[in-house]
Enzyme design. Structure first.
Site, mmCIF file in Angstrom:
data_model
loop_
_atom_site.group_PDB
_atom_site.id
_atom_site.type_symbol
_atom_site.label_atom_id
_atom_site.label_comp_id
_atom_site.label_asym_id
_atom_site.label_seq_id
_atom_site.Cartn_x
_atom_site.Cartn_y
_atom_site.Cartn_z
ATOM 1 N N CYS A 8 0.819 -1.215 0.000
ATOM 2 C CA CYS A 8 0.000 0.000 0.000
ATOM 3 C C CYS A 8 0.853 1.266 0.000
ATOM 4 O O CYS A 8 1.967 1.285 0.501
ATOM 5 C CB CYS A 8 -0.911 0.012 1.222
ATOM 6 S SG CYS A 8 -1.801 -1.516 1.503
ATOM 7 N N ARG B 29 3.794 -0.190 -6.636
ATOM 8 C CA ARG B 29 3.800 -1.022 -5.429
ATOM 9 C C ARG B 29 2.666 -2.040 -5.430
ATOM 10 O O ARG B 29 2.680 -2.988 -4.652
ATOM 11 C CB ARG B 29 3.675 -0.129 -4.186
ATOM 12 C CG ARG B 29 4.854 0.814 -4.011
ATOM 13 C CD ARG B 29 4.576 1.851 -2.955
ATOM 14 N NE ARG B 29 4.514 1.271 -1.631
ATOM 15 C CZ ARG B 29 5.545 1.166 -0.800
ATOM 16 N NH1 ARG B 29 6.737 1.577 -1.185
ATOM 17 N NH2 ARG B 29 5.403 0.646 0.406
ATOM 18 N N TRP C 277 -3.760 -2.376 -0.947
ATOM 19 C CA TRP C 277 -3.647 -3.762 -1.404
ATOM 20 C C TRP C 277 -4.329 -4.611 -0.354
ATOM 21 O O TRP C 277 -3.947 -4.614 0.806
ATOM 22 C CB TRP C 277 -2.172 -4.138 -1.541
ATOM 23 C CG TRP C 277 -1.905 -5.439 -2.214
ATOM 24 C CD1 TRP C 277 -2.138 -5.773 -3.512
ATOM 25 C CD2 TRP C 277 -1.302 -6.601 -1.613
ATOM 26 N NE1 TRP C 277 -1.717 -7.046 -3.762
ATOM 27 C CE2 TRP C 277 -1.195 -7.588 -2.612
ATOM 28 C CE3 TRP C 277 -0.834 -6.897 -0.335
ATOM 29 C CZ2 TRP C 277 -0.648 -8.846 -2.375
ATOM 30 C CZ3 TRP C 277 -0.292 -8.150 -0.099
ATOM 31 C CH2 TRP C 277 -0.206 -9.105 -1.111
ATOM 32 N N ASN D 24 -0.799 1.811 6.390
ATOM 33 C CA ASN D 24 -0.126 0.652 5.811
ATOM 34 C C ASN D 24 0.216 -0.307 6.943
ATOM 35 O O ASN D 24 0.576 0.127 8.034
ATOM 36 C CB ASN D 24 1.181 1.052 5.108
ATOM 37 C CG ASN D 24 0.942 1.775 3.807
ATOM 38 O OD1 ASN D 24 -0.179 1.916 3.354
ATOM 39 N ND2 ASN D 24 2.027 2.241 3.191
ATOM 40 N N GLY D 25 0.159 -1.619 6.670
ATOM 41 C CA GLY D 25 0.543 -2.591 7.673
ATOM 42 C C GLY D 25 -0.603 -3.485 8.070
ATOM 43 O O GLY D 25 -1.657 -3.536 7.411
ATOM 44 N N GLU E 51 14.593 -18.434 -10.436
ATOM 45 C CA GLU E 51 14.274 -17.041 -10.742
ATOM 46 C C GLU E 51 13.577 -16.914 -12.089
ATOM 47 O O GLU E 51 12.634 -16.131 -12.240
ATOM 48 C CB GLU E 51 15.556 -16.205 -10.716
ATOM 49 C CG GLU E 51 15.405 -14.755 -11.144
ATOM 50 C CD GLU E 51 14.477 -13.938 -10.269
ATOM 51 O OE1 GLU E 51 14.095 -12.825 -10.695
ATOM 52 O OE2 GLU E 51 14.108 -14.395 -9.157
ATOM 53 N N LYS F 4 9.856 -15.298 -12.589
ATOM 54 C CA LYS F 4 9.538 -14.177 -13.468
ATOM 55 C C LYS F 4 8.379 -14.509 -14.388
ATOM 56 O O LYS F 4 7.486 -13.692 -14.616
ATOM 57 C CB LYS F 4 10.774 -13.789 -14.302
ATOM 58 C CG LYS F 4 11.780 -12.978 -13.560
ATOM 59 C CD LYS F 4 11.235 -11.611 -13.193
ATOM 60 C CE LYS F 4 11.912 -11.059 -11.968
ATOM 61 N NZ LYS F 4 11.573 -11.693 -10.694
ATOM 62 N N GLU G 207 5.097 -14.662 -12.372
ATOM 63 C CA GLU G 207 4.713 -13.354 -11.846
ATOM 64 C C GLU G 207 3.973 -12.511 -12.871
ATOM 65 O O GLU G 207 2.967 -11.886 -12.556
ATOM 66 C CB GLU G 207 5.958 -12.582 -11.391
ATOM 67 C CG GLU G 207 6.515 -12.972 -10.042
ATOM 68 C CD GLU G 207 7.713 -12.130 -9.660
ATOM 69 O OE1 GLU G 207 7.816 -11.738 -8.488
ATOM 70 O OE2 GLU G 207 8.561 -11.854 -10.538
ATOM 71 N N HIS H 226 13.259 -37.292 -9.966
ATOM 72 C CA HIS H 226 12.695 -37.606 -8.657
ATOM 73 C C HIS H 226 11.269 -37.070 -8.504
ATOM 74 O O HIS H 226 10.847 -36.745 -7.401
ATOM 75 C CB HIS H 226 13.589 -37.059 -7.546
ATOM 76 C CG HIS H 226 14.931 -37.726 -7.476
ATOM 77 N ND1 HIS H 226 15.124 -38.950 -6.918
ATOM 78 C CD2 HIS H 226 16.138 -37.319 -7.949
ATOM 79 C CE1 HIS H 226 16.393 -39.288 -7.020
ATOM 80 N NE2 HIS H 226 17.026 -38.318 -7.647
ATOM 81 N N LYS I 212 5.155 -4.419 -4.760
ATOM 82 C CA LYS I 212 6.587 -4.221 -4.949
ATOM 83 C C LYS I 212 7.359 -4.453 -3.665
ATOM 84 O O LYS I 212 8.401 -5.097 -3.656
ATOM 85 C CB LYS I 212 6.848 -2.793 -5.460
ATOM 86 C CG LYS I 212 8.318 -2.511 -5.766
ATOM 87 C CD LYS I 212 8.825 -3.362 -6.897
ATOM 88 C CE LYS I 212 10.269 -3.082 -7.226
ATOM 89 N NZ LYS I 212 10.800 -4.025 -8.222
#
Length: 609
Positions: A2, A27, A74, A98-99, A482, A486, A489, A505, A604
């Protein structure tokens, strides 16, 4: 996640608040709102979705005033809706937050018994009512906010305004960042400096537990104990223009192409070739302390955790010292065997990642020396660490990290060299050889970026697929992780990264003609084993995308698509493979029509658990 923006001054607040919120869009958010003191009364406008919806609401019912607060939310407690959007009101007070308030439920139940009516599902509205209630008991908004923060448990950054004190704003923080910027005749408050760079580059970061009372001409800060304090002013060395797209269709693509410069800037001024040394003046430890390190810990989250995994391979091979890598959210909830004088490396782009910050605090409490690799100057993690390594890659707006990741890898290369030289594992000549290799990296990345069309062509062949598998070995196993991250995401395709030797496996059961497999196969000591894994994939008719070193011949006859990277020592291949995988994910996402810069459900900076 947020975003908060507040303004107290002589100009119309709404355009400034909206501009600040737009600069915080990266964000991630699902609703937004603004509150302004208009003719002595607080007026609120809120909307679901993008800021364009809020602007439409403001066009239909305009607001005028010189004191106000804004927020992009958010969702955590309660679905995205206009009722759950901030700001939240209680009587003549309004706040944004925020939080997460961990004890909101018992507080809500008590407030309801006391006659307070809740309009939303959020934990934030509890704080609003606490402040509204306390204002009846105390003389000032500042005292009402202070006493409210003493009742809540969790993380918060708060900005509040009140009709009874129409010339001021009160801000407080614990666990979530807040920054104050001053201009001629005005003061801004925000959760990120990005929101105020159009107005000032001289900012003050509030410390843990701080509260600030802000008017157009004055900022008064008190610490967690209520004592008046002075906090340092930090000059931000990049301006708002650095955050513009510069002609690129997306911030993410711009930031991918900025990586050669990000690597150069992270290296610049931090080495002496004549002595083969990495010079890290802000690292906070003496050569003697580095030499005495018995064990190294690396803790991070998400993409930064992948950087930490690469760092494990680098440090163990170059420094010959055991390295433990942990995910921040796991580390903080066990009783880790951190010992006095261990080296504890934390990695965070924002320097505000809640779980990483909590891990650093626990490590310090156990006597470890904490060194943080961060991008944001003055961030909480940077301030609370014994030493800091700033990556200097400028603002990263795209939610999916790109240039911050390669800058973190660059920082780990330098840190590994520094430790290896201090501990006598490498001599001066060895150091010079490694430095020459580091300095060549930006040019090699540029060579890959010039071949973007080749990667886009591969993306066009496979963008309709629903599942991908990424395989890597050794130091490139984290890069497989990674690359898969990506893709998932920004394209919303299911993708998994695996150590190539683990394929048989379990994951091999999933492989068929509809699952492309991306194989990272540099010419290193594990090359033949990687080729063996690839042949197992081909035997099951899966499309193979092979990333190989220049001059490789065998896989070209087997793989369905091949992309070559410049031949470099094995420890340097992660950065080059990373750039290829970033571009592959980007072009697949663009072809699928997703929101590349602001993927759904993502933020973000994850400043709450």
């Amino acid at each position: 996640m947020c975003g908060i923006v507040g303004y107290v001054g002589s100009q119309e607040a709404v355009p400034i608040l909206l501009d600040g919120l737009k600069r915080l869009e990266y964000r991630g958010y699902d609703s937004a709102g603004i509150a302004v003191i208009q003719d002595g009364k607080i007026e609120v406008r809120r909307s679901v979705g993008k800021l364009a919806n809020l602007e439409k609401a403001l066009a239909e019912r305009s607001l005028h005033g010189t004191v106000g607060i804004g927020h992009t939310r958010w969702a955590t407690h309660g679905k995205p809706s206009e009722q759950n959007a901030h700001p939240h009101r209680s009587g003549g007070c309004v706040l944004v937050h925020n939080g997460i308030i961990e004890n909101y439920l018992p507080l809500r139940q008590q407030l309801q018994k006391d006659g307070y009516r809740f309009e939303s599902e959020t934990d934030t509205e509890v704080v609003a009512h606490l402040i509204g209630r306390n204002l009846k008991r105390y003389r000032t908004l500042a005292e009402a906010v202070r006493t409210a923060t003493e009742e809540i448990r969790g993380s918060y950054a708060i900005a509040a305004i009140c009709e009874s004190e129409p010339d001021r704003l009160v801000a407080a923080r614990s666990g979530c960042p807040l920054v104050i910027g001053r201009t001629a005749g005005a003061v801004l408050v925000a959760s990120d400096v990005m929101a105020m760079l159009a107005h000032t580059r001289d900012v003050t970061y509030l410390e843990e537990g701080d509260m600030a009372v802000v008017t157009a001409s004055e900022v008064r800060i008190t610490d967690a104990g209520g004592r008046a304090v002075t906090r340092a002013v930090t000059k931000i060395t990049w301006d708002a223009a650095a955050a513009e797209k510069s002609g690129y269709p997306h911030f993410m693509l711009k930031e991918i192409h900025e990586q050669p410069q990000a690597i150069r800037d992270t290296l610049r001024g931090r080495y002496t070739r004549e002595t083969g040394e990495a010079d890290l003046p802000d690292i906070g430890l003496t050569s003697k302390q580095f030499a005495e390190v018995g064990r190294i810990w690396i803790v991070a989250c998400g993409t930064s955790w992948h950087a930490g995994l690469v760092g494990k391979y680098l440090l163990e091979e170059m420094v010959r010292t055991p390295v433990q890598v942990d995910i921040g959210s796991e580390f903080r909830y066990r009783d880790p065997l951190v010992e006095k004088d261990d080296l504890f490396v934390t990695i965070s782009q924002s320097g505000e990642t809640a779980d990483t910050l909590a891990a650093a605090r626990e490590a310090k409490a156990k006597g470890a020396r904490v060194v943080s690799i961060v991008n944001v100057v003055g961030s909480t993690l940077a301030r609370e660490s014994d030493g800091v390594f700033y990556t200097h890659c400028g603002p990263e707006i795209g939610v999916a990290s790109t240039k911050a990741f390669t800058a973190q890898l660059t920082a780990l290369y330098l840190l590994s060299l520094h430790l290896a030289r201090v501990r006598g594992v490498l001599n001066a000549n060895d150091g010079r050889v490694w430095l020459d290799r580091y300095v060549a990296l930006p040019m090699l990345v540029e060579r890959i970026l010039k071949r973007e069309a080749e990667i886009a062509a591969i993306a066009k062949r496979y963008y309709t697929k629903r599942n991908f598998l990424y395989l890597g070995r050794g130091i490139n196993y984290p890069i497989a992780l990674e690359g898969a991250l990506k893709l998932k995401e920004i394209s919303y395709i299911h993708a998994e990264g695996y150590a190539a030797g683990e394929m048989k496996h379990g994951p091999i059961a999933l492989i068929d003609e509809d699952m492309p497999v991306v194989v990272l196969a540099p010419c290193d000591r594990l090359y033949e084993k990687t080729v063996s894994n690839l042949m197992e994939v081909k035997a099951r008719n899966a499309p193979v995308i092979a990333l190989v070193s220049e001059g490789e011949r065998d896989l070209g006859n087997v793989a369905d698509a091949v992309f070559t990277i410049p031949e470099v020592p094995a420890l340097l291949t992660p950065i080059l493979f990373t750039v290829v995988l970033q571009l592959l994910a980007y072009h697949i996402a663009v072809l699928r029509g997703t929101d590349v810069d602001q993927p759904r459900n993502l933020a973000k900076s994850v400043t709450v658990e």
